[in-house]
Design a protein around this motif. Structure first.
Motif, PDB file in Angstrom:
ATOM      1  N   VAL A   8      -1.758  16.179 -11.033  1.00  0.00           N
ATOM      2  CA  VAL A   8      -1.586  15.519  -9.736  1.00  0.00           C
ATOM      3  C   VAL A   8      -0.127  15.643  -9.326  1.00  0.00           C
ATOM      4  N   ASP A   9       0.097  16.276  -8.181  1.00  0.00           N
ATOM      5  CA  ASP A   9       1.449  16.435  -7.653  1.00  0.00           C
ATOM      6  C   ASP A   9       1.649  15.359  -6.586  1.00  0.00           C
ATOM      7  N   VAL A  10       2.429  14.338  -6.925  1.00  0.00           N
ATOM      8  CA  VAL A  10       2.643  13.220  -5.996  1.00  0.00           C
ATOM      9  C   VAL A  10       3.949  13.470  -5.258  1.00  0.00           C
ATOM     10  N   ASP A  43      -4.578   3.834  -4.881  1.00  0.00           N
ATOM     11  CA  ASP A  43      -5.988   4.086  -4.536  1.00  0.00           C
ATOM     12  C   ASP A  43      -6.201   5.554  -4.157  1.00  0.00           C
ATOM     13  N   SER A  44      -5.249   6.126  -3.400  1.00  0.00           N
ATOM     14  CA  SER A  44      -5.382   7.534  -2.989  1.00  0.00           C
ATOM     15  C   SER A  44      -5.325   8.459  -4.206  1.00  0.00           C
ATOM     16  N   ILE A  45      -4.423   8.157  -5.153  1.00  0.00           N
ATOM     17  CA  ILE A  45      -4.340   8.979  -6.372  1.00  0.00           C
ATOM     18  C   ILE A  45      -5.663   8.883  -7.134  1.00  0.00           C
ATOM     19  N   ALA A  46      -6.176   7.650  -7.277  1.00  0.00           N
ATOM     20  CA  ALA A  46      -7.425   7.450  -8.012  1.00  0.00           C
ATOM     21  C   ALA A  46      -8.574   8.197  -7.342  1.00  0.00           C
ATOM     22  N   ARG A  47      -8.634   8.129  -6.009  1.00  0.00           N
ATOM     23  CA  ARG A  47      -9.706   8.803  -5.285  1.00  0.00           C
ATOM     24  C   ARG A  47      -9.598  10.321  -5.463  1.00  0.00           C
ATOM     25  N   ALA A  48      -8.377  10.847  -5.361  1.00  0.00           N
ATOM     26  CA  ALA A  48      -8.171  12.294  -5.512  1.00  0.00           C
ATOM     27  C   ALA A  48      -8.622  12.754  -6.903  1.00  0.00           C
ATOM     28  N   VAL A  49      -8.277  11.973  -7.926  1.00  0.00           N
ATOM     29  CA  VAL A  49      -8.664  12.355  -9.295  1.00  0.00           C
ATOM     30  C   VAL A  49     -10.181  12.307  -9.463  1.00  0.00           C
ATOM     31  N   ARG A  50     -10.815  11.263  -8.955  1.00  0.00           N
ATOM     32  CA  ARG A  50     -12.283  11.166  -9.054  1.00  0.00           C
ATOM     33  C   ARG A  50     -12.956  12.347  -8.361  1.00  0.00           C
ATOM     34  N   GLU A  51     -12.454  12.708  -7.180  1.00  0.00           N
ATOM     35  CA  GLU A  51     -13.072  13.803  -6.420  1.00  0.00           C
ATOM     36  C   GLU A  51     -12.972  15.139  -7.139  1.00  0.00           C
ATOM     37  N   VAL A  52     -11.799  15.460  -7.663  1.00  0.00           N
ATOM     38  CA  VAL A  52     -11.663  16.784  -8.300  1.00  0.00           C
ATOM     39  C   VAL A  52     -12.374  16.823  -9.650  1.00  0.00           C
TER      40      VAL A  52
END
Ligand SMILES: [Zn+2]
Length: 319
Positions: A8-10, A43-52
């Motif tokens: 994840v590149d934040v 929340d956005s990081i968590a959502r991105a990880v769940r999606e990929v």
């Protein structure tokens, strides 16, 4: 056994997350904005990880974050470009949500590791990585190991002083490499040169609208002498910085990444020449200064390559 990992590149404006194979192949990627409160960002990081993650076997997650990171604790100490995560223990906040081990690394260190494993440094054991973006980031790999220093704050190559009375840097110092060779420095220099040479293509464009870094690269490729002079001076300062890195680290390769690296040899030819004039033999004769190869993907791929199994401490993608 090596398996897939999520990197994840934040960044200051966006979050990019992707699943990466042990061979360094990026299988998929999602992007979200990184604005909003700390809670929105988490929340956005968590959502991105769940999606990929959906549909893939994944062993661990690693977040690449701008700023000073205490890697052991997974905590962000100082992040001027992303203040919402300053002081946040990303590891503690996120690990429970994924049921996967989470590690946190400095973004330039992650990109350096990506180039070392799968990019411009994949054939060598000693790599220096310098990224020319809004700021100047750096990462150093010696004997195949990422150099973090005593607190994980090492490898800040952008904040080495190059000119004692140089421009003020975002870090508070004067004349850092970042203040002289970043994308921001290129645009500042371009505006100065445009004002002095109003008849150049650069000068004409500056009278129509605000210049951006890409304008300089495009006009230089078209042969505009004012734009070429801007990149030449950038190469000069970069080369002075690289000479120091060559003397200290004796790297086999210096890989240059970031948006300004798109100018390629228009910056690097002068940087090579300057490095060679100033660095010592035999280090200067060995080192190859070249463009990084992973481009904008280096953060996600590099972060994934730094994801670790918490029990063995081994990199999930293998090393
Ligand atoms: Zn600085």
């Amino acid at each position: 056994m090596a398996m897939n990992a999520i990197g994840v590149d934040v960044g200051g404006t966006k979050i990019a997350a992707g699943v990466v194979t042990p061979e360094g192949k990026l299988l998929n990627e999602v992007r979200y904005p990184s604005d909003g409160s700390t809670k929105v960002l988490l929340d956005s990081i968590a959502r991105a990880v769940r999606e990929v993650r959906d549909g893939y076997e994944v062993g661990a997650v690693c977040l690449a974050v701008p700023g000073l990171i205490l890697a052991q604790e997974g905590k962000v100490v100082f992040s001027p470009n992303l203040s919402t995560i300053q002081g946040v223990s990303l590891k503690d906040e996120l690990e429970g949500r994924f049921d996967l081990p989470v590690t946190v690394e400095n973004d330039a260190n992650a990109a350096a590791w990506g180039e070392f494993r799968f990019g411009a440094g994949s054939e060598v054991d000693h790599l220096v990585f310098v990224t020319l973006g809004t700021g100047v980031g750096g990462g150093v790999i010696t004997h195949g190991v990422l150099m973090r220093g005593a607190q994980g704050a090492g490898g800040e190559l952008g904040h080495v002083t190059i000119q004692a009375t140089g421009p003020r840097c975002g870090c508070g110092n004067h004349g850092c490499l970042e203040s002289l060779a970043s994308g921001t420095a290129i645009t500042r220099r371009a505006r100065e040169v445009a004002a002095k040479k109003p008849d150049s293509a650069l000068g004409k464009l500056a009278s129509e609208r605000k210049l951006i870094g890409e304008d300089v690269t495009n006009l230089a490729h078209e042969g505009d002498e004012a734009a070429l002079a801007v990149l030449e001076e950038t190469g000069l300062w970069l080369g002075i910085g690289l000479a120091g890195f060559v003397n200290i680290f004796n790297p086999e390769v210096i890989a240059i990444g970031g948006g300004a690296a798109k100018a390629g040899d228009l910056i690097l030819d002068r940087a090579r020449k300057e490095m060679h004039l100033r660095a010592r033999s035999p280090s200067r004769d060995l080192v190859e200064i070249k463009e990084a190869t992973l481009g904008a993907k280096s953060g996600v791929i590099g972060a994934a390559a730094l994801a670790r199994d918490p029990e063995s401490g081994e990199y999930v993608l293998g090393a």
